[in-house]
Write an enzyme that holds these catalytic residues in place. Structure first.
Site, short mmCIF file in Angstrom:
data_model
loop_
_atom_site.label_atom_id
_atom_site.label_comp_id
_atom_site.label_asym_id
_atom_site.label_seq_id
_atom_site.Cartn_x
_atom_site.Cartn_y
_atom_site.Cartn_z
N LYS A 1 0.83 -1.22 0.00
CA LYS A 1 0.00 0.00 0.00
C LYS A 1 0.86 1.26 0.00
O LYS A 1 0.48 2.27 -0.58
CB LYS A 1 -0.96 0.01 1.20
CG LYS A 1 -1.99 -1.10 1.14
CD LYS A 1 -3.43 -0.61 1.00
CE LYS A 1 -4.26 -1.73 0.40
NZ LYS A 1 -5.66 -1.70 0.66
N LYS B 1 -3.17 -10.47 -6.55
CA LYS B 1 -4.53 -10.82 -6.16
C LYS B 1 -5.55 -9.83 -6.72
O LYS B 1 -5.23 -8.65 -6.94
CB LYS B 1 -4.66 -10.95 -4.63
CG LYS B 1 -4.73 -9.65 -3.90
CD LYS B 1 -5.37 -9.82 -2.52
CE LYS B 1 -5.71 -8.44 -1.99
NZ LYS B 1 -6.78 -8.34 -1.07
N LYS C 1 -10.19 -4.78 -4.97
CA LYS C 1 -11.21 -3.81 -5.37
C LYS C 1 -10.64 -2.41 -5.54
O LYS C 1 -11.32 -1.54 -6.05
CB LYS C 1 -12.38 -3.82 -4.38
CG LYS C 1 -12.04 -3.61 -2.92
CD LYS C 1 -13.33 -3.62 -2.11
CE LYS C 1 -13.23 -4.31 -0.77
NZ LYS C 1 -12.32 -3.70 0.18
P1 ATP Z 1 -8.49 -3.39 -1.05
O1 ATP Z 1 -8.25 -3.61 -2.50
O2 ATP Z 1 -9.36 -2.21 -0.77
O3 ATP Z 1 -7.27 -3.47 -0.21
P2 ATP Z 1 -9.48 -6.07 -0.85
O4 ATP Z 1 -10.17 -6.30 -2.15
O5 ATP Z 1 -8.20 -6.74 -0.58
O6 ATP Z 1 -9.41 -4.54 -0.54
P3 ATP Z 1 -10.58 -6.40 1.81
O7 ATP Z 1 -11.69 -5.59 2.31
O8 ATP Z 1 -9.25 -5.97 2.27
O9 ATP Z 1 -10.56 -6.48 0.23
O10 ATP Z 1 -10.83 -7.93 2.11
C1 ATP Z 1 -11.99 -8.50 2.65
C2 ATP Z 1 -11.85 -10.00 2.70
O11 ATP Z 1 -11.80 -10.54 1.38
C3 ATP Z 1 -10.58 -10.50 3.40
O12 ATP Z 1 -10.88 -11.64 4.18
C4 ATP Z 1 -9.68 -10.86 2.27
O13 ATP Z 1 -8.74 -11.84 2.64
C5 ATP Z 1 -10.67 -11.39 1.23
N1 ATP Z 1 -10.13 -11.20 -0.10
C6 ATP Z 1 -9.81 -10.02 -0.68
N2 ATP Z 1 -9.37 -10.19 -1.92
C7 ATP Z 1 -9.40 -11.53 -2.15
C8 ATP Z 1 -9.05 -12.35 -3.27
N3 ATP Z 1 -8.58 -11.82 -4.38
N4 ATP Z 1 -9.20 -13.69 -3.18
C9 ATP Z 1 -9.70 -14.24 -2.04
N5 ATP Z 1 -10.04 -13.52 -0.94
C10 ATP Z 1 -9.89 -12.19 -0.99
#
Ligand code: ATP
Ligand code: LTN
Length: 337
Positions: free
Chosen positions: A118, A200, A203
């Site tokens: 980040k 990964k 969002k």
């Molecule tokens: P950001 O992009 O805003 O950092 P993010 O998409 O990683 O967010 P979070 O809100 O941080 O989403 O994650 C919420 C949950 O979803 C967590 O348990 C995280 O491990 C899971 N998660 C996020 N992205 C993935 C992915 N690509 N595959 C599987 N699980 C995911």
């Protein structure tokens, strides 16, 4: 007969209300929440304080909070069985976060890979909140005497830190906190970006990298058709050499009842176009019912408000009990209520 009053194990998880929840969030986190609600005592928090570690447009953040709550409900979380609430409405998270800051080392925080990622993404705003983000996450979890934390693979390092903090605190003050365990999905713990399948799906990346839970069918199909793959045209599961195809296979595997071998048998040799369309069909039919429910629930503002208030009250009751204990243990001035 089994004892009726054995307390259920407690589950806590959080999702940031940033942007649009993705298929990665759904497969890695949300859909597992629904499965757990009958066996466990569950709290699911929309962690808006974590979200402000990167700059947010205030009105968009507020909307994203409600949208996230509506998606939680639309994906089958029952607000009676689960406590669903906004993190910032329970001030004990911030309070415990500060106390735990005093039990966390700079060295530990500088090893966190999410902080490194980040800070590279937001080089103009490497703030202290981004650095101490995992301590607030530890506070979220420890505040509720959590036993299990369902998360995707990317959050494993943060959970380890929460455990270390709990153990360190307990070593000084006696058994105050439960030491939580991670609960990882058997499939889909790491859905990858459609445009860079070595990273990964996230969002906060550009639109074309992810499928949003609320994306319409034609958008889903378009994004999947454009997903980056190799050019050797074989549908076999080889994450190392064929990360794009392996990711699409994982998505299909997670959303259908087919094994990887069956997917290969059905699509190998048919061309990537046919395979991508079949993945799109799977994703569309998994997301369509959630989208319908979402439209219904998000139109009912009074209902959302009621879920929000009751979630906050129920969460605060538990959080408050923990804080009274923690405040006493560390020697903070007694509160006369
Ligand atoms: P950001 O992009 O805003 O950092 P993010 O998409 O990683 O967010 P979070 O809100 O941080 O989403 O994650 C919420 C949950 O979803 C967590 O348990 C995280 O491990 C899971 N998660 C996020 N992205 C993935 C992915 N690509 N595959 C599987 N699980 C995911
Ligand atoms: N850091 C997590 C979101 C999160 C969380 C939590 C997950 C905040 N607090 C407590 C589980 C338990 C993320 O970025 N996915």
């Amino acid at each position: 007969m089994e004892a009726q009053n054995t307390p259920k194990q407690r589950i806590f998880s959080g999702i940031q209300p940033t942007g649009n929840l993705t298929l990665g969030n759904y497969i890695g986190a949300l859909r597992n929440f629904g499965v757990l609600q009958n066996e466990y005592d569950c709290l699911y928090s929309i962690v808006d304080m974590h979200a402000i570690t990167v700059r947010q447009e205030p009105s968009e953040l507020r909307k994203a909070c409600l949208r996230t709550m509506a998606i939680f409900l639309a994906s089958g979380l029952d607000p009676e069985k689960n406590i669903i609430y906004f993190q910032s409405q329970v001030p004990q998270h911030a309070e415990l976060g500060w106390i735990l800051d005093c039990f966390t080392y700079m060295g530990e925080l500088s090893r966190m890979t999410q902080f490194k990622d980040k800070s590279a993404k937001h080089a103009d705003n490497i703030n202290a909140g981004l650095f101490t983000y995992p301590v607030l996450m530890a506070a979220d979890i420890l505040l509720y005497m959590t036993n299990l934390v369902p998360i995707g693979a990317d959050q494993k390092q943060h959970l380890e830190l929460a455990r270390d903090i709990a153990l360190r605190f307990n070593a000084v003050y006696g058994d105050v906190f439960n030491v939580p365990e991670g609960y990882f999905p058997k499939v889909g713990a790491r859905i990858m970006s459609l445009q860079d399948p070595t990273r990964k799906m996230s969002k906060s990346d550009p639109e074309e990298c992810y499928i949003a839970i609320l994306d319409k069918p034609e958008i889903i199909r378009k994004k999947l058709r454009r997903a980056v793959t190799d050019s050797d045209n074989s549908v076999v599961f080889d994450p190392e050499n064929k990360p794009g195809i392996a990711n699409l296979m994982s998505i299909m595997y997670a959303l259908s009842d087919k094994s990887m071998d069956e997917i290969t048998a059905d699509y190998d040799g048919k061309g990537y176009g046919v395979f991508k369309d079949a993945v799109a069909d799977c994703v569309i039919s998994a997301l369509e019912p959630i989208q319908k429910e979402y439209d219904r629930i998000s139109a009912d503002k009074a209902y959302l408000e009621q879920v929000m208030i009751s979630g906050r009250e129920r969460a605060e009751q538990i959080a408050w009990k923990t804080m009274l204990k923690v405040r006493k243990k560390v020697g903070l001035a007694a509160l006369k209520l």
